[in-house]
Scaffold this active site. Structure first.
Site, short mmCIF file in Angstrom:
data_model
loop_
_atom_site.label_atom_id
_atom_site.label_comp_id
_atom_site.label_asym_id
_atom_site.label_seq_id
_atom_site.Cartn_x
_atom_site.Cartn_y
_atom_site.Cartn_z
N ARG A 16 0.81 -1.22 0.00
CA ARG A 16 0.00 0.00 0.00
C ARG A 16 0.85 1.27 0.00
O ARG A 16 0.33 2.36 -0.24
CB ARG A 16 -0.94 -0.01 1.21
CG ARG A 16 -2.16 -0.91 1.01
CD ARG A 16 -3.03 -0.96 2.23
NE ARG A 16 -2.47 -1.83 3.26
CZ ARG A 16 -3.02 -2.01 4.47
NH1 ARG A 16 -4.13 -1.37 4.78
NH2 ARG A 16 -2.46 -2.83 5.34
N GLU A 163 -18.17 -8.17 14.94
CA GLU A 163 -19.58 -7.84 14.74
C GLU A 163 -20.11 -6.89 15.81
O GLU A 163 -21.15 -6.25 15.61
CB GLU A 163 -20.43 -9.11 14.75
CG GLU A 163 -20.06 -10.11 13.67
CD GLU A 163 -20.86 -11.39 13.78
OE1 GLU A 163 -21.72 -11.47 14.69
OE2 GLU A 163 -20.65 -12.31 12.97
N ARG A 335 29.01 23.43 1.69
CA ARG A 335 28.86 22.10 1.13
C ARG A 335 29.72 21.09 1.88
O ARG A 335 30.51 21.47 2.77
CB ARG A 335 29.20 22.15 -0.36
CG ARG A 335 28.20 22.95 -1.20
CD ARG A 335 28.71 23.23 -2.59
NE ARG A 335 29.07 21.99 -3.29
CZ ARG A 335 29.76 21.96 -4.42
NH1 ARG A 335 30.19 23.09 -4.97
NH2 ARG A 335 30.05 20.81 -4.99
N TYR A 389 39.26 23.24 -10.66
CA TYR A 389 39.06 22.10 -11.57
C TYR A 389 39.60 22.45 -12.95
O TYR A 389 39.22 23.45 -13.56
CB TYR A 389 37.56 21.77 -11.64
CG TYR A 389 37.21 20.57 -12.49
CD1 TYR A 389 37.81 19.33 -12.24
CD2 TYR A 389 36.28 20.66 -13.51
CE1 TYR A 389 37.48 18.22 -13.02
CE2 TYR A 389 35.95 19.56 -14.28
CZ TYR A 389 36.55 18.34 -14.03
OH TYR A 389 36.22 17.25 -14.80
#
Length: 450
Positions: A16, A163, A335, A389
């Site tokens: 579910r 019931e 970061r 980089y």
């Protein structure tokens, strides 16, 4: 607790949830559902914990829990009785008492389970049940008690077979049980199978009564403890309850939350006294916040450590560290690997990644520092960028103690700027700058100070 084993049933498919992720690995307040009963049993001092898994979720659950627990595989859909039976070979004959819990009921509280265990041991019953009194017991089995003595339990009647259930308050089964071990293992085989060959632990209550072995049900401290997770609506509902519990607990511990409904705090977060959380702040994962801090408004802190007396204004941190007295924002982004030593100041629109700022260093405005070491009391001007980089590899930049980096400087790594050295505005530094010297121009060259 002496001679007590624990079984956590976590083999259900959770269809579910409509998810490729096993149900018990969905998170509530940043913590996987199955970790809640594991942590609870650990706090209770349960000597040996067995998590019952399925062939399909075994590896994923083991990757999360590791060697904290043992594992039993329920190879077929044989119901809750079959789940417990899967752990029989690991526990039979070794423990006098067995605590059984589901892996999808995260709000069960330690105090309630401790009372269940203590009462079970004192009364020497074969089976004890943690129950809860709720307004809406839909989907939960009702505790059937002896009309002549409300203390005695006659059985557990499942919702679809009940019931005589009315619309008022009803005492229901939480799915948490304590059994006398030998009795449990001897009687599991007596649990009948339904048409789908599933067998349920709830039938053990009626079996015990037939043997004239008294069964007790101990009400939980709060009704919400009996609520489990079957779908994402229920997950969200219980998360809302638990987040409110977390906020209230921290406020009672001395944390100020100025707009509680807008603040999100995960289950594993730790916060020091006299810290103030401003509106729309999120503290996530394994975050630790010191004392006397101010966090927010609108800050998001994930898996980070913040020391005493820090300020985080409208900023984001991920796997970062701020030591005592550091302050950032607004609109900073630390970061993973960012580390600020004491009294560092970062102003608006500064991004830092895999870099360390030594004590007292300052970067007041707009810039990016990645893969760098910034010396104590250095001043990094607005617009400074570490060009870390080269298209293939990342390289480090080093700025020395007391250095002054002019506005719009580009530090083309690998490169270093020595102690007390300076760069002129707009310099593109491609070669090391010696201590106490000045570099200017594009590309930067060393010149005498005027």
């Amino acid at each position: 607790m002496d001679n007590l084993a624990g079984i956590i049933m976590a083999a259900g498919e959770g269809s579910r949830m409509k998810s490729r992720t096993p149900k018990v690995l969905h998170r509530l307040c940043g913590k996987e559902l199955v970790r809640y009963p594991v942590d609870l049993m650990t706090r209770l001092g349960v000597e040996r914990i067995v998590v019952v898994v399925s062939p399909s979720n075994h590896e994923a659950i083991k990757a999360l829990l590791g060697n904290r627990v043992e594992y039993a595989v329920q190879s077929a859909k044989t119901g809750t009785a079959g789940a417990v039976e899967s752990a029989k070979s690991l526990l039979q004959g070794n423990f006098r008492q067995v605590l059984v819990m589901g892996g999808d009921s995260p709000l069960v509280q330690e105090g309630s389970v401790r009372r269940l265990i203590v009462g079970h041991l004192e009364s020497a019953h074969q089976m004890s049940i943690l129950s809860g009194v709720v307004q809406d017991g839909q989907g939960l089995g009702r505790i059937q008690r002896d009309q002549g003595s409300q203390r005695n339990v006659l059985g557990i009647i499942e919702d679809q077979l009940d019931e005589y259930r009315d619309s008022g308050e009803v005492e229901v089964n939480s799915g948490v049980y304590c059994f006398q071990g030998d009795w449990l293992w001897a009687n599991l085989a007596n649990v009948p199978a339904n048409s789908g060959q599933e067998r349920f632990l709830t039938d053990l209550a009626a079996i015990a009564v037939e043997q004239q072995a008294p069964v007790t049900a101990v009400p939980s401290d709060a009704a919400v403890e009996v609520q489990g997770v079957n779908n994402r609506v229920e997950l969200a509902r219980l998360e809302d309850v638990e987040r409110q519990n977390i906020r209230e607990r921290w406020m009672l511990e001395g944390v100020t939350i100025t707009d509680p409904s807008s603040v999100m705090i995960d289950a594993s977060v730790i916060i020091g006294q006299d810290t103030v959380l401003l509106p729309n702040t999120m503290l996530l994962g394994e975050t630790v916040i010191g004392a006397d801090c101010e966090i927010g408004p609108g800050s998001v802190v994930r898996d980070s450590k913040i020391g005493d007396g820090c300020r985080v204004t409208s900023s984001a941190l991920e796997e970062a560290v701020m030591e005592t007295g550091a302050n950032i924002g607004p609109f900073c982004h630390l970061r993973p690997g960012a580390h600020l030593e004491p009294d560092v100041h970062l102003g608006n629109f500064v991004e830092v990644k895999e870099s360390r700022f030594a004590a007292g260093s300052v970067m007041g405005h707009l810039g990016y520092i990645g893969d760098a070491t910034i010396g104590a009391n250095a001043n990094i001007g607005a617009g400074t960028i570490t060009c870390n980089y080269d298209g293939k590899d990342k390289h480090r930049s080093v700025v020395g103690q007391g250095a002054f980096i002019g506005c719009d400087t580009m530090l083309v790594a690998p490169v270093s700027v020595g102690d007390g050295a300076s760069t002129g505005a707009g310099a593109v530094v491609t070669k090391d700058v010696p201590a106490a010297r000045l570099a200017v121009g594009v590309p930067a060259r060393i010149v005498d100070r005027q």
